[in-house]
Scaffold this active site. Sequence first.
Site, PDB file in Angstrom:
ATOM      1  N   HIS A 425      94.759  16.209  30.502  1.00 18.58           N
ATOM      2  CA  HIS A 425      93.700  16.783  29.818  1.00 18.58           C
ATOM      3  C   HIS A 425      92.420  16.149  29.285  1.00 18.58           C
ATOM      4  O   HIS A 425      92.371  14.832  29.241  1.00 18.58           O
ATOM      5  CB  HIS A 425      94.300  17.773  28.602  1.00 18.58           C
ATOM      6  CG  HIS A 425      94.852  16.848  27.594  1.00 18.58           C
ATOM      7  ND1 HIS A 425      93.680  16.576  26.611  1.00 18.58           N
ATOM      8  CD2 HIS A 425      95.694  16.338  27.041  1.00 18.58           C
ATOM      9  CE1 HIS A 425      94.350  15.965  25.471  1.00 18.58           C
ATOM     10  NE2 HIS A 425      95.750  15.662  25.875  1.00 18.58           N
ATOM     11  N   CYS A 444     100.757  13.369  25.877  1.00 20.64           N
ATOM     12  CA  CYS A 444     100.198  13.681  27.105  1.00 20.64           C
ATOM     13  C   CYS A 444      99.078  12.693  27.628  1.00 20.64           C
ATOM     14  O   CYS A 444      98.736  11.761  26.749  1.00 20.64           O
ATOM     15  CB  CYS A 444      99.508  15.203  26.898  1.00 20.64           C
ATOM     16  SG  CYS A 444     100.640  16.447  26.500  1.00 20.64           S
TER      17      CYS A 444
END
Length: 533
Positions: A425, A444
């Site tokens: 992301h 992440c």
Amino acid sequence: MALRFRRPMPAVAALLFTLALAPGFAAVAEAQVTPFTRSLSEAASRDEAIAAFYRDRGYRPLWTGAEDSARREALLSALSRAADHGLPVQRYDAAALIAGFRAAATEGDRGRLEVAMTRALVSYAHDLQSGVLEPGKVDPGIKREVEKQDPLLNLAAFERDPAGFLKSLPPKDPEYARLVKEKIRLERLMLSGGWGPEVPATKLEPGAGGPALVALRDRLMAMGYLDRSATSVYDERIRAAVAAFQLDHGLEADGVAGQGTLAEINIPPQERLKSVLVAMERERWMGRDLGRRHIWVNLTDFRTRIVDEGKVTFETRSVIGKDVPDMRSPEFSDQMDYMVINPSWNVPRSITTKEYLPLMQRNPNAASHLVLVDRNGRAVNRGAVNFNAYNARNFPFSMRQPPSDGNALGLVKFMFPNQWNIYLHDTPSKSLFDREARAFSHGCIRLADPFDFAYALLAAQTDDPEGLFQGHLRSGKETVVRLDQPVPVHLVYFTAYSSAKGKMNYRRDVYGRDGVIYEALTAAGVVLGPLQG
């Protein structure tokens, strides 16, 4: 048919009883029940696959018959080179097998030797195809599923084409062959004294001189970063050599030999060899086809790449999980199916209860950029909640951050749905990408250039990837854009790997996983250096 043996061994008796019930046993029993068969069947009974293999072939030999010399030679030759692959050579022990052939004096000896050869082949094939270790048992952060071949299929393939089968065992990725080459190079270096004395300094920069500079110069020459030189001053050639070394080791390429750079320069060949041995094992775990187009996230390198037909076509810096329990980014492979433009951030429960709940217990309006949500997805007025009545186990709410420039996920996330809730992301925290080491997330992968990454992915399905992406972005609405062709994504952890030009690169062991794997390889029988075998 009556079967009479003097003091039959329990394992053999059980086997013969089973055979007696099998169709066609009466016709072949006389040929099977020999000292060779007894010895073979008893030795094979400890392994279900090997026992089935010999049972299905009527206990005909694979190795010890007069016509089996080509198979014997092919396997023993391969096993004699097992050390080249960084394998536990004593597990197969070619020397012991050869000695067994020389010493075999009875049919019982021949039967036991027959099974020993088969067991060596099965183990060797398994270790080269799938790895010596079970990755998940070594480190819980390694979620990789390793493909394993059926031993019976391997045995059948070997019998059809011994040389071809043995050649097919190592990973097909050219990277594996380059690692084998680097292993052999480092072993030769170890025998010849390595790269010479360490550099006795904490910092050297242009203009410096003295014994430490001479040691740096000599070490750079030994490593192949500097042509033959007699300079005693930190000149432009030394600076360029240091910068080249820094690039190959993931360091800021400023040409100054600071403390971090000198620490890497002073690492001896045997430590680099450990990284190579672990990288070879990791290559064996990868096994499967990576995909003609795939996404490669090397955690130790803090970079994410798109690879097309073996060539890197896009690359960006990454931020990975912090080096603390529950935040280290896991290793696994999956398929990227879609991206979400203008995403909401559904705060993971672990973050909600461990980080935000304590804040809200002190101040109900803390983290006001996040919306408190009940089990039905409805926004909750914080003023109506007594946060001190709850703990991490019974807190009944979740938290969400709506799409915005300040959203924790930035303006786009890239999804390959998995049980660990890991994805790639954007992020509003751009300054972190300027750091040399970038382990700051909750697990992440954050991308420095997420828009360009999106354009590169969408270019496979539209003539105007930027226009498509920006159109959705300008709407401000949370939008899912599916990839027409899902892209394999691999989160990996290689501290030793080659560059596009074949130059070996090394990275720090960010999470300590390589150290754990190396210890496990050592416990399994892998020996460091050129003296194994």
